[in-house]
Design a protein around this motif. Structure first.
Motif, PDB file in Angstrom:
ATOM      1  N   LYS A 127       8.356  29.880   9.087  1.00 39.16           N
ATOM      2  CA  LYS A 127       7.538  29.051   9.985  1.00 39.16           C
ATOM      3  C   LYS A 127       6.756  28.006   9.185  1.00 39.16           C
ATOM      4  CE  LYS A 127       3.840  29.265  13.349  1.00 39.16           C
ATOM      5  NZ  LYS A 127       2.681  29.990  13.798  1.00 39.16           N
ATOM      6  N   ILE A 128       6.148  28.422   8.084  1.00 36.34           N
ATOM      7  CA  ILE A 128       5.379  27.500   7.251  1.00 36.34           C
ATOM      8  C   ILE A 128       6.279  26.413   6.673  1.00 36.34           C
ATOM      9  CG2 ILE A 128       4.092  27.321   5.070  1.00 36.34           C
ATOM     10  CD1 ILE A 128       2.951  30.158   5.769  1.00 36.34           C
ATOM     11  N   LEU A 129       7.447  26.803   6.181  1.00 36.25           N
ATOM     12  CA  LEU A 129       8.370  25.811   5.624  1.00 36.25           C
ATOM     13  C   LEU A 129       8.873  24.849   6.695  1.00 36.25           C
ATOM     14  CD1 LEU A 129      10.397  27.977   3.088  1.00 36.25           C
ATOM     15  CD2 LEU A 129       8.755  26.180   2.553  1.00 36.25           C
ATOM     16  N   ASN A 130       9.136  25.344   7.894  1.00 35.21           N
ATOM     17  CA  ASN A 130       9.567  24.466   8.987  1.00 35.21           C
ATOM     18  C   ASN A 130       8.454  23.504   9.388  1.00 35.21           C
ATOM     19  OD1 ASN A 130      12.297  25.156   9.414  1.00 35.21           O
ATOM     20  ND2 ASN A 130      11.694  27.011  10.487  1.00 35.21           N
ATOM     21  N   GLU A 131       7.209  23.971   9.404  1.00 32.87           N
ATOM     22  CA  GLU A 131       6.084  23.082   9.706  1.00 32.87           C
ATOM     23  C   GLU A 131       5.944  22.013   8.633  1.00 32.87           C
ATOM     24  OE1 GLU A 131       2.719  25.702  10.114  1.00 32.87           O
ATOM     25  OE2 GLU A 131       3.373  26.417  12.088  1.00 32.87           O
ATOM     26  N   THR A 132       6.128  22.397   7.382  1.00 38.82           N
ATOM     27  CA  THR A 132       6.061  21.438   6.280  1.00 38.82           C
ATOM     28  C   THR A 132       7.163  20.400   6.407  1.00 38.82           C
ATOM     29  OG1 THR A 132       5.120  23.133   4.837  1.00 38.82           O
ATOM     30  CG2 THR A 132       6.106  21.208   3.764  1.00 38.82           C
ATOM     31  N   ASN A 133       8.355  20.861   6.734  1.00 41.68           N
ATOM     32  CA  ASN A 133       9.474  19.946   6.920  1.00 41.68           C
ATOM     33  C   ASN A 133       9.174  18.962   8.055  1.00 41.68           C
ATOM     34  OD1 ASN A 133      12.105  18.902   6.528  1.00 41.68           O
ATOM     35  ND2 ASN A 133      12.857  20.164   8.197  1.00 41.68           N
TER      36      ASN A 133
END
Length: 171
Positions: A35-41
């Protein structure tokens, strides 16, 4: 935390290992990380909604030298690849000892790698000098193969080749 849970389970005697407990402890961590990586992306793509920065970076690639900001960004990406990518690979190897947990957690580990790939690709398209610098940093650690895989997975290798810039990539 992912490593801690796997190491803790691995340290137990074979008869005391509970793969369901391992899945219960690690699955939410993998989901949270994804989730964090997708938000960063999403934030990276939101930084250049009209592709103006990307287009400028493509035009300036031939003469570009990394600015101090780009150098810091490349260093941060290096740490992210080491930590996230390293944890993914480490966990895959360790889960070979836990076949049931591997079945449940393996797809989550694969899914975690996708936004990592997209983040590096997105940043690479936004900032021309970053990927070369990142490649140099990772090469010093023997991890440049991971970056080459990300290039291929995101199609950056084809984009750079299509633009005639593949010779510039010094990775």
């Amino acid at each position: 935390m992912i490593r801690k849970h796997i190491e803790h389970m691995e340290a137990r005697k074979e008869d005391d290992r509970d793969e369901a407990e391992l899945v219960k402890n690690v699955k939410p961590l993998l989901e949270q990380a994804e989730k964090i990586l997708n938000e960063t992306n999403g934030a990276i793509h939101g930084a250049d909604p009209d592709n103006r920065l990307t287009n400028t970076a493509k035009r300036n690639m031939l003469d570009h030298k990394a600015s101090p900001e780009e150098q810091r960004l490349a260093e941060a990406l290096k740490v992210m690849i080491e930590e996230v990518g390293g944890t993914i690979e480490w966990a895959r190897d360790k889960l070979d000892s836990f076949p049931k947990a591997k079945r449940d957690l393996g797809p989550l580990l694969d899914a975690l790698g996708q936004p990592l790939t997209q983040i590096v690709g997105g940043v690479g398209l936004l900032l021309a000098g970053v990927l070369n610098l990142l490649g140099s940093l990772l090469k010093g650690l023997g991890l440049d193969g991971l970056l080459k895989g990300i290039y291929a997975a995101t199609g950056l290798d084809k984009i750079y080749k299509g633009l005639g810039l593949d010779k510039m990539m010094k990775y």
